[in-house]
Design an enzyme around this catalytic site. Structure first.
Site, PDB file in Angstrom:
ATOM      1  CD  GLU A 182     -10.900  -0.659  -0.313  1.00 45.48           C
ATOM      2  OE1 GLU A 182     -10.259  -0.017  -1.148  1.00 45.48           O
ATOM      3  OE2 GLU A 182     -10.355  -1.346   0.580  1.00 45.48           O
TER       4      GLU A 182
HETATM    5  C1  HEC Z   1     -13.591   2.273   1.713  1.00 45.52           C
HETATM    6  C2  HEC Z   1     -12.300   2.577   2.248  1.00 45.52           C
HETATM    7  C3  HEC Z   1     -11.126   2.777   1.286  1.00 45.52           C
HETATM    8  C4  HEC Z   1     -11.080   3.562   0.145  1.00 45.52           C
HETATM    9  C5  HEC Z   1     -12.197   4.391  -0.482  1.00 45.52           C
HETATM   10  C6  HEC Z   1      -9.716   3.471  -0.331  1.00 45.52           C
HETATM   11  N1  HEC Z   1      -8.968   2.665   0.498  1.00 45.52           N
HETATM   12 FE1  HEC Z   1      -7.005   2.286   0.358  1.00 45.52          FE
HETATM   13  N2  HEC Z   1      -7.144   0.856   1.763  1.00 45.52           N
HETATM   14  C7  HEC Z   1      -8.286   0.574   2.498  1.00 45.52           C
HETATM   15  C8  HEC Z   1      -8.068  -0.646   3.274  1.00 45.52           C
HETATM   16  C9  HEC Z   1      -9.075  -1.301   4.208  1.00 45.52           C
HETATM   17  C10 HEC Z   1      -6.749  -1.088   2.969  1.00 45.52           C
HETATM   18  C11 HEC Z   1      -6.047  -2.363   3.469  1.00 45.52           C
HETATM   19  C12 HEC Z   1      -6.500  -3.446   2.507  1.00 45.52           C
HETATM   20  C13 HEC Z   1      -5.668  -4.696   2.494  1.00 45.52           C
HETATM   21  O1  HEC Z   1      -4.568  -4.754   3.036  1.00 45.52           O
HETATM   22  O2  HEC Z   1      -6.160  -5.664   1.853  1.00 45.52           O
HETATM   23  C14 HEC Z   1      -6.203  -0.105   2.023  1.00 45.52           C
HETATM   24  C15 HEC Z   1      -4.907  -0.148   1.518  1.00 45.52           C
HETATM   25  C16 HEC Z   1      -4.356   0.854   0.758  1.00 45.52           C
HETATM   26  C17 HEC Z   1      -2.945   0.970   0.448  1.00 45.52           C
HETATM   27  C18 HEC Z   1      -1.844   0.012   0.896  1.00 45.52           C
HETATM   28  C19 HEC Z   1      -1.134   0.610   2.085  1.00 45.52           C
HETATM   29  C20 HEC Z   1      -0.198  -0.355   2.791  1.00 45.52           C
HETATM   30  O3  HEC Z   1       0.536   0.102   3.699  1.00 45.52           O
HETATM   31  O4  HEC Z   1      -0.189  -1.560   2.483  1.00 45.52           O
HETATM   32  C21 HEC Z   1      -2.799   2.089  -0.333  1.00 45.52           C
HETATM   33  C22 HEC Z   1      -1.517   2.631  -0.944  1.00 45.52           C
HETATM   34  C23 HEC Z   1      -4.127   2.643  -0.530  1.00 45.52           C
HETATM   35  N3  HEC Z   1      -5.047   1.878   0.161  1.00 45.52           N
HETATM   36  C24 HEC Z   1      -4.411   3.743  -1.344  1.00 45.52           C
HETATM   37  C25 HEC Z   1      -5.717   4.078  -1.736  1.00 45.52           C
HETATM   38  C26 HEC Z   1      -6.035   4.933  -2.879  1.00 45.52           C
HETATM   39  C27 HEC Z   1      -5.016   5.596  -3.790  1.00 45.52           C
HETATM   40  C28 HEC Z   1      -7.399   5.037  -2.916  1.00 45.52           C
HETATM   41  C29 HEC Z   1      -8.260   5.771  -3.932  1.00 45.52           C
HETATM   42  C30 HEC Z   1      -8.071   5.402  -5.337  1.00 45.52           C
HETATM   43  C31 HEC Z   1      -7.911   4.223  -1.804  1.00 45.52           C
HETATM   44  N4  HEC Z   1      -6.868   3.653  -1.134  1.00 45.52           N
HETATM   45  C32 HEC Z   1      -9.251   4.113  -1.474  1.00 45.52           C
HETATM   46  C33 HEC Z   1      -9.440   1.325   2.497  1.00 45.52           C
HETATM   47  C34 HEC Z   1      -9.802   2.202   1.480  1.00 45.52           C
END
Ligand code: HEC
Ligand code: HEC
Length: 240
Positions: free
Chosen positions: A139
């Site tokens: 990420e």
């Molecule tokens: C490169 C893509 C990417 C970036 C950049 C990213 N995310 Fe995500 N995010 C994901 C993915 C893929 C998942 C699911 C991962 C898992 O379940 O293991 C996720 C899961 C989440 C969830 C959980 C949601 C749920 O319903 O379970 C949250 C909240 C979240 N991200 C917030 C953020 C925040 C705040 C940032 C910045 C600090 C961020 N993400 C940056 C791809 C990204």
């Protein structure tokens, strides 16, 4: 999973067409109220993190800022795009070094109401969650020390952290970064006509939508898609 979902969606459409003439059950709202809960129209509170306008403003700036990633390219909004439903509309997300991750990015709308975060529930709340993506290799591939150093090098952020955490001598910390993002995410709540219907407004849904709601409950979709978020109530660690 997507193919399965599309075939589920198609059968629902066919079934809906077939029952289009069915009358709406008189107790539709009462039945729905037992299964779903309306989204609030005010910002919900979160545990151990008082939500203030200053914290929300800081969290919003951080959410959109690619400088918290190692490459300076990815912000939270890259994969959780608030303009496209709070996710990236890709099967699995693309992150640091244009690598493809293994999982689909969930929407950030209304996620403050989920029982836990991530598909397998490994983060217990949004504070814990926000620390994950910054450090994940696929990420943002950064370290907490680098994030804090980058933020401290920008005078505006130092000012905004002081405003958001006025009682702290050294407010620019990784913990506070996560708290501010959590405060911003708590504002991402989207009450819809369905919520107005649950709250008693009969005119909020068309007859067709009411028939669809009856069918959704009747066919067992609501056994998994229930509660305030019509889902998000359980863990799905299978196969992802
Ligand atoms: C490169 C893509 C990417 C970036 C950049 C990213 N995310 Fe995500 N995010 C994901 C993915 C893929 C998942 C699911 C991962 C898992 O379940 O293991 C996720 C899961 C989440 C969830 C959980 C949601 C749920 O319903 O379970 C949250 C909240 C979240 N991200 C917030 C953020 C925040 C705040 C940032 C910045 C600090 C961020 N993400 C940056 C791809 C990204
Ligand atoms: C056994 C539990 C279960 C049942 C029953 C179920 N679903 Fe799902 N549904 C899920 C899970 C888990 C996901 C998320 C998986 C994914 O996106 O790959 C999902 C995702 C969805 C999505 C996509 C949501 C999004 O944000 O992308 C839709 C739409 C959906 N389901 C509709 C239905 C309908 C309509 C029914 C009834 C005909 C139904 N589901 C029955 C578990 C279930």
């Amino acid at each position: 999973m997507r193919n399965l979902l599309s075939s589920v969606a198609v059968s629902v459409l066919l079934a809906t067409a077939a029952i289009a003439a069915e009358p709406v059950p008189a107790d539709l709202r009462e039945t729905a109220q037992e299964i779903f809960k309306p989204l609030p129209s005010t910002i919900p509170s979160v545990r151990d993190n008082k939500i203030t306008p200053e914290k929300i403003a800081l969290g919003k700036a951080l959410f959109f800022d690619p400088r918290v990633s190692a490459s300076g390219v990815f912000s939270c909004n890259s994969c959780h795009n608030l303009g496209t439903g709070g996710d990236d509309n890709l099967e699995t997300s693309i992150g640091h070094g244009w690598q493809k991750g293994r999982r689909n990015s969930p929407t950030v709308f209304n996620l403050v109401f989920n029982v836990a975060q991530f598909w397998d529930g490994r983060a217990e709340d949004l504070k814990a969650q926000a620390k994950g993506p910054v450090q994940a290799g696929v990420e943002m591939a950064n370290t907490p020390d680098n994030v804090v150093a980058a933020l401290k090098s920008m005078p505006d952020y130092v000012t905004w952290f002081k405003a958001a955490f006025p009682d702290e001598a050294d407010p620019v910390t990784f913990d506070n970064f996560a708290k501010a993002i959590e405060a911003f995410e708590a504002t991402l709540v989207t009450p819809a006509p369905f919520d107005a219907f649950l709250n008693g407004d009969d005119g909020a849904l068309t007859t067709e939508a009411k028939q669809g709601l009856a069918l959704f409950m009747d066919k067992g979709c609501a056994s998994c898609h229930a509660g305030i978020n019509v889902g998000g109530e359980g863990y799905y660690p299978f196969g992802f």
